[in-house]
Design a protein around this motif. Structure first.
Motif, PDB file in Angstrom:
ATOM      1  N   THR A  35      62.406  56.883  19.340  1.00 16.37           N
ATOM      2  CA  THR A  35      60.999  56.757  19.713  1.00 16.37           C
ATOM      3  C   THR A  35      60.678  55.334  20.167  1.00 16.37           C
ATOM      4  OG1 THR A  35      60.391  56.441  17.371  1.00 16.37           O
ATOM      5  CG2 THR A  35      60.179  58.666  18.287  1.00 16.37           C
ATOM      6  N   LEU A  36      61.425  54.354  19.672  1.00 15.91           N
ATOM      7  CA  LEU A  36      61.228  52.986  20.155  1.00 15.91           C
ATOM      8  C   LEU A  36      61.670  52.873  21.614  1.00 15.91           C
ATOM      9  CD1 LEU A  36      60.471  50.030  19.733  1.00 15.91           C
ATOM     10  CD2 LEU A  36      62.769  49.641  18.792  1.00 15.91           C
ATOM     11  N   VAL A  37      62.821  53.435  21.950  1.00  7.88           N
ATOM     12  CA  VAL A  37      63.283  53.428  23.343  1.00  7.88           C
ATOM     13  C   VAL A  37      62.241  54.075  24.249  1.00  7.88           C
ATOM     14  CG1 VAL A  37      64.974  54.363  24.961  1.00  7.88           C
ATOM     15  CG2 VAL A  37      65.743  53.414  22.801  1.00  7.88           C
ATOM     16  N   VAL A  38      61.745  55.230  23.848  1.00  7.82           N
ATOM     17  CA  VAL A  38      60.764  55.947  24.662  1.00  7.82           C
ATOM     18  C   VAL A  38      59.478  55.133  24.789  1.00  7.82           C
ATOM     19  CG1 VAL A  38      59.308  58.006  24.801  1.00  7.82           C
ATOM     20  CG2 VAL A  38      61.705  58.211  24.112  1.00  7.82           C
ATOM     21  N   ALA A  39      58.998  54.590  23.677  1.00 10.07           N
ATOM     22  CA  ALA A  39      57.749  53.829  23.708  1.00 10.07           C
ATOM     23  C   ALA A  39      57.852  52.621  24.630  1.00 10.07           C
ATOM     24  CB  ALA A  39      57.363  53.391  22.294  1.00 10.07           C
ATOM     25  N   VAL A  40      58.950  51.896  24.552  1.00 14.14           N
ATOM     26  CA  VAL A  40      59.104  50.700  25.388  1.00 14.14           C
ATOM     27  C   VAL A  40      59.236  51.097  26.854  1.00 14.14           C
ATOM     28  CG1 VAL A  40      60.429  48.599  25.805  1.00 14.14           C
ATOM     29  CG2 VAL A  40      60.176  49.438  23.485  1.00 14.14           C
ATOM     30  N   ALA A  41      59.958  52.163  27.120  1.00 20.36           N
ATOM     31  CA  ALA A  41      60.090  52.637  28.503  1.00 20.36           C
ATOM     32  C   ALA A  41      58.728  53.057  29.066  1.00 20.36           C
ATOM     33  CB  ALA A  41      61.071  53.796  28.568  1.00 20.36           C
ATOM     34  N   LEU A  42      57.904  53.665  28.233  1.00 20.75           N
ATOM     35  CA  LEU A  42      56.575  54.093  28.677  1.00 20.75           C
ATOM     36  C   LEU A  42      55.625  52.915  28.866  1.00 20.75           C
ATOM     37  CD1 LEU A  42      55.925  57.229  26.405  1.00 20.75           C
ATOM     38  CD2 LEU A  42      56.644  57.205  28.798  1.00 20.75           C
ATOM     39  N   ASP A  48      50.146  48.355  25.247  1.00 20.89           N
ATOM     40  CA  ASP A  48      50.708  48.908  24.022  1.00 20.89           C
ATOM     41  C   ASP A  48      49.720  49.872  23.376  1.00 20.89           C
ATOM     42  OD1 ASP A  48      52.880  47.336  24.513  1.00 20.89           O
ATOM     43  OD2 ASP A  48      52.652  46.035  22.774  1.00 20.89           O
ATOM     44  N   ALA A  49      48.445  49.513  23.389  1.00 21.98           N
ATOM     45  CA  ALA A  49      47.427  50.376  22.780  1.00 21.98           C
ATOM     46  C   ALA A  49      47.370  51.727  23.484  1.00 21.98           C
ATOM     47  CB  ALA A  49      46.059  49.693  22.833  1.00 21.98           C
ATOM     48  N   GLY A  50      47.459  51.711  24.807  1.00 29.18           N
ATOM     49  CA  GLY A  50      47.431  52.954  25.566  1.00 29.18           C
ATOM     50  C   GLY A  50      48.649  53.819  25.285  1.00 29.18           C
ATOM     51  N   VAL A  51      49.815  53.181  25.174  1.00 29.00           N
ATOM     52  CA  VAL A  51      51.040  53.921  24.865  1.00 29.00           C
ATOM     53  C   VAL A  51      50.955  54.508  23.461  1.00 29.00           C
ATOM     54  CG1 VAL A  51      53.534  53.716  24.484  1.00 29.00           C
ATOM     55  CG2 VAL A  51      52.477  52.584  26.445  1.00 29.00           C
ATOM     56  N   ASN A  52      50.494  53.717  22.506  1.00 28.17           N
ATOM     57  CA  ASN A  52      50.389  54.209  21.129  1.00 28.17           C
ATOM     58  C   ASN A  52      49.469  55.429  21.036  1.00 28.17           C
ATOM     59  OD1 ASN A  52      52.080  52.207  20.196  1.00 28.17           O
ATOM     60  ND2 ASN A  52      50.430  50.852  19.555  1.00 28.17           N
ATOM     61  N   LYS A  53      48.381  55.397  21.771  1.00 28.27           N
ATOM     62  CA  LYS A  53      47.446  56.528  21.757  1.00 28.27           C
ATOM     63  C   LYS A  53      48.109  57.782  22.331  1.00 28.27           C
ATOM     64  CE  LYS A  53      42.788  57.875  23.265  1.00 28.27           C
ATOM     65  NZ  LYS A  53      41.569  57.437  24.005  1.00 28.27           N
ATOM     66  N   ALA A  54      48.878  57.595  23.402  1.00 25.71           N
ATOM     67  CA  ALA A  54      49.515  58.731  24.064  1.00 25.71           C
ATOM     68  C   ALA A  54      50.677  59.303  23.260  1.00 25.71           C
ATOM     69  CB  ALA A  54      49.997  58.323  25.450  1.00 25.71           C
ATOM     70  N   THR A  55      51.391  58.443  22.536  1.00 28.31           N
ATOM     71  CA  THR A  55      52.604  58.901  21.842  1.00 28.31           C
ATOM     72  C   THR A  55      52.358  59.345  20.405  1.00 28.31           C
ATOM     73  OG1 THR A  55      53.135  56.612  21.191  1.00 28.31           O
ATOM     74  CG2 THR A  55      54.120  57.447  23.241  1.00 28.31           C
ATOM     75  N   ILE A  80      51.442  62.278  27.870  1.00 29.16           N
ATOM     76  CA  ILE A  80      51.429  60.897  28.377  1.00 29.16           C
ATOM     77  C   ILE A  80      50.667  60.741  29.693  1.00 29.16           C
ATOM     78  CG2 ILE A  80      53.664  60.493  27.248  1.00 29.16           C
ATOM     79  CD1 ILE A  80      54.887  60.385  30.120  1.00 29.16           C
ATOM     80  N   LYS A  81      49.896  61.735  30.091  1.00 27.20           N
ATOM     81  CA  LYS A  81      49.254  61.669  31.406  1.00 27.20           C
ATOM     82  C   LYS A  81      48.150  60.630  31.506  1.00 27.20           C
ATOM     83  CE  LYS A  81      46.461  65.779  30.362  1.00 27.20           C
ATOM     84  NZ  LYS A  81      46.220  67.190  30.745  1.00 27.20           N
ATOM     85  N   THR A  82      47.798  59.984  30.393  1.00 26.32           N
ATOM     86  CA  THR A  82      46.837  58.884  30.445  1.00 26.32           C
ATOM     87  C   THR A  82      47.518  57.563  30.767  1.00 26.32           C
ATOM     88  OG1 THR A  82      47.056  58.571  28.053  1.00 26.32           O
ATOM     89  CG2 THR A  82      45.252  59.980  28.813  1.00 26.32           C
ATOM     90  N   ILE A  83      48.847  57.570  30.848  1.00 22.46           N
ATOM     91  CA  ILE A  83      49.621  56.354  31.126  1.00 22.46           C
ATOM     92  C   ILE A  83      49.979  56.304  32.608  1.00 22.46           C
ATOM     93  CG2 ILE A  83      51.744  55.092  30.596  1.00 22.46           C
ATOM     94  CD1 ILE A  83      51.843  56.476  27.929  1.00 22.46           C
ATOM     95  N   GLY A  84      49.968  55.136  33.184  1.00 25.85           N
ATOM     96  CA  GLY A  84      50.340  54.979  34.584  1.00 25.85           C
ATOM     97  C   GLY A  84      51.760  55.439  34.859  1.00 25.85           C
ATOM     98  N   LEU A  85      51.971  56.019  36.038  1.00 29.15           N
ATOM     99  CA  LEU A  85      53.283  56.508  36.479  1.00 29.15           C
ATOM    100  C   LEU A  85      53.841  57.563  35.536  1.00 29.15           C
ATOM    101  CD1 LEU A  85      54.860  53.031  37.395  1.00 29.15           C
ATOM    102  CD2 LEU A  85      53.643  54.596  38.910  1.00 29.15           C
ATOM    103  N   TYR A  86      52.963  58.375  34.956  1.00 25.72           N
ATOM    104  CA  TYR A  86      53.375  59.291  33.889  1.00 25.72           C
ATOM    105  C   TYR A  86      54.387  60.341  34.341  1.00 25.72           C
ATOM    106  CZ  TYR A  86      49.927  62.625  35.788  1.00 25.72           C
ATOM    107  OH  TYR A  86      49.215  63.479  36.606  1.00 25.72           O
ATOM    108  N   ARG A  87      54.304  60.797  35.577  1.00 25.38           N
ATOM    109  CA  ARG A  87      55.254  61.830  36.014  1.00 25.38           C
ATOM    110  C   ARG A  87      56.681  61.279  36.068  1.00 25.38           C
ATOM    111  NH1 ARG A  87      53.138  66.522  37.413  1.00 25.38           N
ATOM    112  NH2 ARG A  87      50.897  66.632  37.919  1.00 25.38           N
TER     113      ARG A  87
END
Length: 217
Positions: A35-42, A48-55, A80-87
């Protein structure tokens, strides 16, 4: 770019960082190496706040590569569609999950070369994982660290690779494990891009920045 600070200045600066925050932590939520790998990649081009909310919900139901594959690309997108470049990021998450299952037994490797072979994982992401999960003194240089390193003169360099080398070469071993966390937190909350808070900076007297903003921002 400020000139390279001398050894005594670097030691004093990092001693102050350590005194202020002895055990700095990364701000991306995770429960294991995967999950750390995924979070950092996202987190590329996202907060970070936006990623944390999405994940938050994503990691509750998919905290292993196998579970992520079962969720599928469209399932990841929904979270994760609230994150930029989500697709593109969702596609990479599924691809890297497949590689981890097929080539690494579902485990995140502790090798930089292996990590950067994963889709969506660059050197910075790999260094974050090596540092935060595997406790290696790897230096993940982002825009905050690049700015602080060059403004202060603690670890200047013309690009992020040069700043990474400067940290590795100039910062004493006793500070290496937490060096990038101290620098990123200093850049995020004090040595800001547009309005650096020089008036309350704990290393102001050590900093080579010629355009100090003396009044607190």
């Amino acid at each position: 770019m400020s000139p390279q600070a001398d050894y005594a200045t670097i030691v004093e600066a990092f001693s102050r960082f350590r005194d202020a925050e002895p055990e700095p932590k990364g701000e991306l939520d995770h429960v294991n190496a995967f999950t750390l790998v995924v979070a950092v990649a996202l987190s590329a081009q996202a907060t970070d706040a936006g990623v944390n909310k999405a994940t938050r919900e994503l990691f509750r139901i998919a905290d292993t590569p196998e579970k992520m594959l079962a969720l599928g690309e469209e399932g990841v997108i929904e979270h994760i569609k609230t994150i930029g470049l989500y697709r593109n990021k969702a596609r990479n998450v599924i691809k890297l999950s497949r590689i981890l299952v097929d080539d690494f037994g579902g485990q995140v490797p502790s090798s930089r070369a292996a990590l950067v072979s994963l889709p969506g994982v660059g050197r910075k992401t790999a260094n974050v994982v090596l540092n935060m999960w595997f406790k290696m003194p790897a230096q993940a240089v982002d825009t905050h660290i690049f700015r602080v390193g060059n403004r202060t003169g603690l670890c200047p360099g013309k690009d992020v690779d040069a700043v990474e080398r400067a940290i590795e070469d100039q910062v004493p071993a006793e500070f290496q494990q937490h060096a990038h966390h101290w620098l990123i937190l200093h850049g995020r909350y004090h040595c800001k891009a547009r309005k650096p808070m020089c008036g309350t900076c704990i290393i102001r007297d050590l900093c080579a920045f010629e355009e100090k903003v003396i009044q607190p921002a």
